[in-house]
Scaffold this motif. Structure first.
Motif, PDB file in Angstrom:
ATOM      1  N   TRP A 198       1.042  -1.263  -0.312  1.00 59.92           N
ATOM      2  CA  TRP A 198      -0.068  -0.240  -0.139  1.00 59.92           C
ATOM      3  C   TRP A 198       0.954   1.166   0.396  1.00 59.92           C
ATOM      4  N   ASP A 199       1.836   1.133   0.518  1.00 60.34           N
ATOM      5  CA  ASP A 199       2.988   2.204   0.623  1.00 60.34           C
ATOM      6  C   ASP A 199       3.464   2.285  -0.751  1.00 60.34           C
ATOM      7  N   GLU A 200       4.083   1.509  -1.214  1.00 62.53           N
ATOM      8  CA  GLU A 200       4.417   1.775  -2.853  1.00 62.53           C
ATOM      9  C   GLU A 200       3.556   2.420  -3.302  1.00 62.53           C
ATOM     10  N   GLN A 201       1.875   2.144  -3.242  1.00 64.27           N
ATOM     11  CA  GLN A 201       1.184   2.462  -4.627  1.00 64.27           C
ATOM     12  C   GLN A 201       1.482   4.222  -3.965  1.00 64.27           C
ATOM     13  N   VAL A 202       1.111   4.573  -2.635  1.00 61.07           N
ATOM     14  CA  VAL A 202       1.998   5.771  -2.617  1.00 61.07           C
ATOM     15  C   VAL A 202       2.268   6.632  -3.144  1.00 61.07           C
ATOM     16  N   ALA A 203       4.103   5.807  -2.789  1.00 57.79           N
ATOM     17  CA  ALA A 203       4.741   6.707  -3.086  1.00 57.79           C
ATOM     18  C   ALA A 203       4.764   6.651  -4.756  1.00 57.79           C
ATOM     19  N   ALA A 204       4.100   5.478  -5.738  1.00 59.53           N
ATOM     20  CA  ALA A 204       4.645   5.846  -7.105  1.00 59.53           C
ATOM     21  C   ALA A 204       3.091   6.483  -7.343  1.00 59.53           C
ATOM     22  N   MET A 205       1.931   6.966  -7.192  1.00 57.17           N
ATOM     23  CA  MET A 205       1.343   7.982  -7.141  1.00 57.17           C
ATOM     24  C   MET A 205       1.847   9.134  -7.003  1.00 57.17           C
ATOM     25  N   ALA A 206       2.246   9.771  -5.228  1.00 57.92           N
ATOM     26  CA  ALA A 206       2.513  11.230  -5.598  1.00 57.92           C
ATOM     27  C   ALA A 206       3.549  12.682  -6.587  1.00 57.92           C
ATOM     28  N   TYR A 209       1.410  13.995  -8.525  1.00 57.82           N
ATOM     29  CA  TYR A 209       0.275  15.401  -7.900  1.00 57.82           C
ATOM     30  C   TYR A 209       1.399  16.464  -7.277  1.00 57.82           C
ATOM     31  N   PRO A 210       2.263  17.117  -8.105  1.00 54.13           N
ATOM     32  CA  PRO A 210       3.316  17.452  -6.898  1.00 54.13           C
ATOM     33  C   PRO A 210       2.909  18.982  -5.780  1.00 54.13           C
ATOM     34  N   ASP A 211       1.748  18.595  -6.269  1.00 62.71           N
ATOM     35  CA  ASP A 211       1.190  20.330  -5.594  1.00 62.71           C
ATOM     36  C   ASP A 211       0.664  20.076  -3.962  1.00 62.71           C
ATOM     37  N   ILE A 212       0.181  18.738  -3.505  1.00 61.84           N
ATOM     38  CA  ILE A 212      -0.251  18.036  -2.533  1.00 61.84           C
ATOM     39  C   ILE A 212       0.742  17.940  -1.861  1.00 61.84           C
ATOM     40  N   ALA A 213       1.181  17.848  -0.545  1.00 60.94           N
ATOM     41  CA  ALA A 213       1.774  17.797   0.935  1.00 60.94           C
ATOM     42  C   ALA A 213       0.889  16.448   0.965  1.00 60.94           C
ATOM     43  N   VAL A 214       1.896  15.682   1.075  1.00 60.52           N
ATOM     44  CA  VAL A 214       1.900  13.828   1.298  1.00 60.52           C
ATOM     45  C   VAL A 214       2.674  13.381   2.644  1.00 60.52           C
ATOM     46  N   GLU A 215       1.356  13.006   3.680  1.00 56.52           N
ATOM     47  CA  GLU A 215       2.161  12.424   5.356  1.00 56.52           C
ATOM     48  C   GLU A 215       1.879  11.658   5.499  1.00 56.52           C
ATOM     49  N   GLN A 216       2.414  10.369   5.705  1.00 59.31           N
ATOM     50  CA  GLN A 216       2.553   9.163   6.462  1.00 59.31           C
ATOM     51  C   GLN A 216       2.442   9.140   7.924  1.00 59.31           C
ATOM     52  N   TYR A 217       0.842   8.864   8.061  1.00 58.88           N
ATOM     53  CA  TYR A 217       0.650   7.959   9.665  1.00 58.88           C
ATOM     54  C   TYR A 217       0.500   6.332   9.904  1.00 58.88           C
ATOM     55  N   HIS A 218       1.455   5.527  10.743  1.00 62.24           N
ATOM     56  CA  HIS A 218       1.017   5.245  11.197  1.00 62.24           C
ATOM     57  C   HIS A 218      -1.150   4.710  12.317  1.00 62.24           C
ATOM     58  N   VAL A 219      -0.951   3.750  11.736  1.00 62.24           N
ATOM     59  CA  VAL A 219      -2.920   4.663  12.052  1.00 62.24           C
ATOM     60  C   VAL A 219      -2.834   4.424  13.573  1.00 62.24           C
ATOM     61  N   ASP A 220      -2.796   3.849  14.571  1.00 58.73           N
ATOM     62  CA  ASP A 220      -2.746   4.038  16.059  1.00 58.73           C
ATOM     63  C   ASP A 220      -2.098   5.527  16.174  1.00 58.73           C
ATOM     64  N   ILE A 221      -1.399   6.154  15.411  1.00 57.00           N
ATOM     65  CA  ILE A 221      -1.030   7.227  16.013  1.00 57.00           C
ATOM     66  C   ILE A 221      -1.718   8.246  15.162  1.00 57.00           C
TER      67      ILE A 221
END
Length: 353
Positions: A198-206, A209-221
């Protein structure tokens, strides 16, 4: 223009809030050029009790010719939840490839957050949930029931196609909002295969969309931060289970589950999307005219937006928030004493006045 709407009031308070939504649509239909053709379907747990199935074999085909589906709620004591879910909601979502579950989390004017010192300017984000695969797969089984060795195995299915289409929707949604921020939920530190994929798919698509700030969060935090720092978030995307949990947590900070709308969307306008409040059938208060219709009315707003009726959607949302902001007519769960009908009457008066 006439929009063909399939109504599935369902069970419990669905039978009370669905008419509230229909009344709002009928009020809007007094305007020139806007009409609705309603067809009601009895698919429900009561239908299951009579027929042994949540809907007939051709139920999906009966729904297919409509422009949208408006569903009240499904579930009732005596019918196991997995029967009602897998017999009605999930078949509709999957047969119509409604792969987007969109749930706004916003504190309406006049409502009080469960979070101290938080106002409407602090809680305003969208949860985009993958709706067709992920943790809600049918792959798995049980072995050795009744024995000490009893076990159950449930497979999570995350595909490239499924990930790309929900992520593309989430990125494009973030582009439509002023803050242009996308947070995505993962648990790749503990789930070895599906979450890194799943993370790899996000990294491939980001990069698209260079105008979007992308932030990764583990679901618990991420869950913790939605409580402690809701103002950080704009659009949140997650797999089926994570999105489901987070989109229930969010409304708990914004007035409760009784004000939470949702949409099950297939972006192809030739295929009907389904719109439903999040609250469920609430059999403990059913039939008492005390259910909060805000979630249904807001869900109708989302349906109007999807149908391309933005002006009508804006007017209905404006009327709804005018009533909550006024604070004089609220249901019991929001500290008032109004019933379902009385609150709906006030919204319609604001809409048509």
């Amino acid at each position: 223009m006439t929009h063909r709407i399939a109504l599935i009031p369902g069970d419990g308070i669905g039978l009370e809030v669905t008419p509230a939504g229909v009344r709002c649509l009928e009020a809007l239909a007094q305007r020139p050029g806007l009409n609705f053709d309603f067809t009601e379907f009895p698919y429900s747990c009561e239908y299951y009790a009579r027929h042994g199935t949540m809907m007939p074999e051709d139920g999906i085909e009966q729904l297919r010719g409509h422009d949208a589906i408006l569903l009240g709620a499904v579930g009732y004591p005596g019918v196991p939840d997995h029967v009602s879910l897998w017999g009605l909601l999930l078949p509709i979502r999957r047969e119509f490839q409604q792969y987007v579950n969109l749930r706004p989390v916003r504190l309406l004017r006049g409502l009080t957050s469960a979070l101290r010192d938080r106002g409407p300017e602090d809680i305003n984000y969208l949860v985009v949930r993958e709706n067709n695969e992920g943790e809600y797969s049918e792959i798995g089984g049980r072995l050795y029931d009744g024995l000490p060795e009893a076990m159950a195995v449930q497979a999570t299915v995350i595909t490239r196609k499924g990930s790309e289409r929900i992520l593309d929707y989430a990125f494009r949604t973030a582009q439509s909002r002023p803050r242009r921020r996308l947070a995505y939920a993962t648990k790749s530190n503990g789930i070895k295969h599906s979450m890194p994929f799943w993370d790899e798919q996000v990294a491939a698509m980001a990069p698209q969309y260079p105008d979007i700030a992308v932030e990764q969060y583990h679901v618990d935090i991420l869950a913790a931060n939605l409580v402690t720092h809701p103002d950080w978030f704009d659009v949140v995307v997650g797999t089926n289970l994570f999105g489901d949990i987070l989109s229930d947590l969010g409304p708990a900070t914004a007035g409760g589950i009784g004000v939470a709308p949702s949409a099950n969307i297939n972006p192809d306008p030739a295929i009907p999307s389904m719109f439903e409040p999040v609250h469920g059938s609430a059999p403990d208060i059913a039939g008492q005219n005390i259910a909060n219709p805000i979630a249904m009315i807001w869900t109708v707003v989302m349906m109007l937006e999807d149908l391309g009726e933005q002006s009508a959607a804006d007017d209905l949302m404006g009327a709804l928030e005018a009533v909550t902001g006024e604070g004089k007519v609220l249901t019991r769960d929001l500290g008032g004493n109004a019933g379902t009908t009385e609150f709906t009457d006030r919204v319609i008066a604001e809409l048509t006045g």
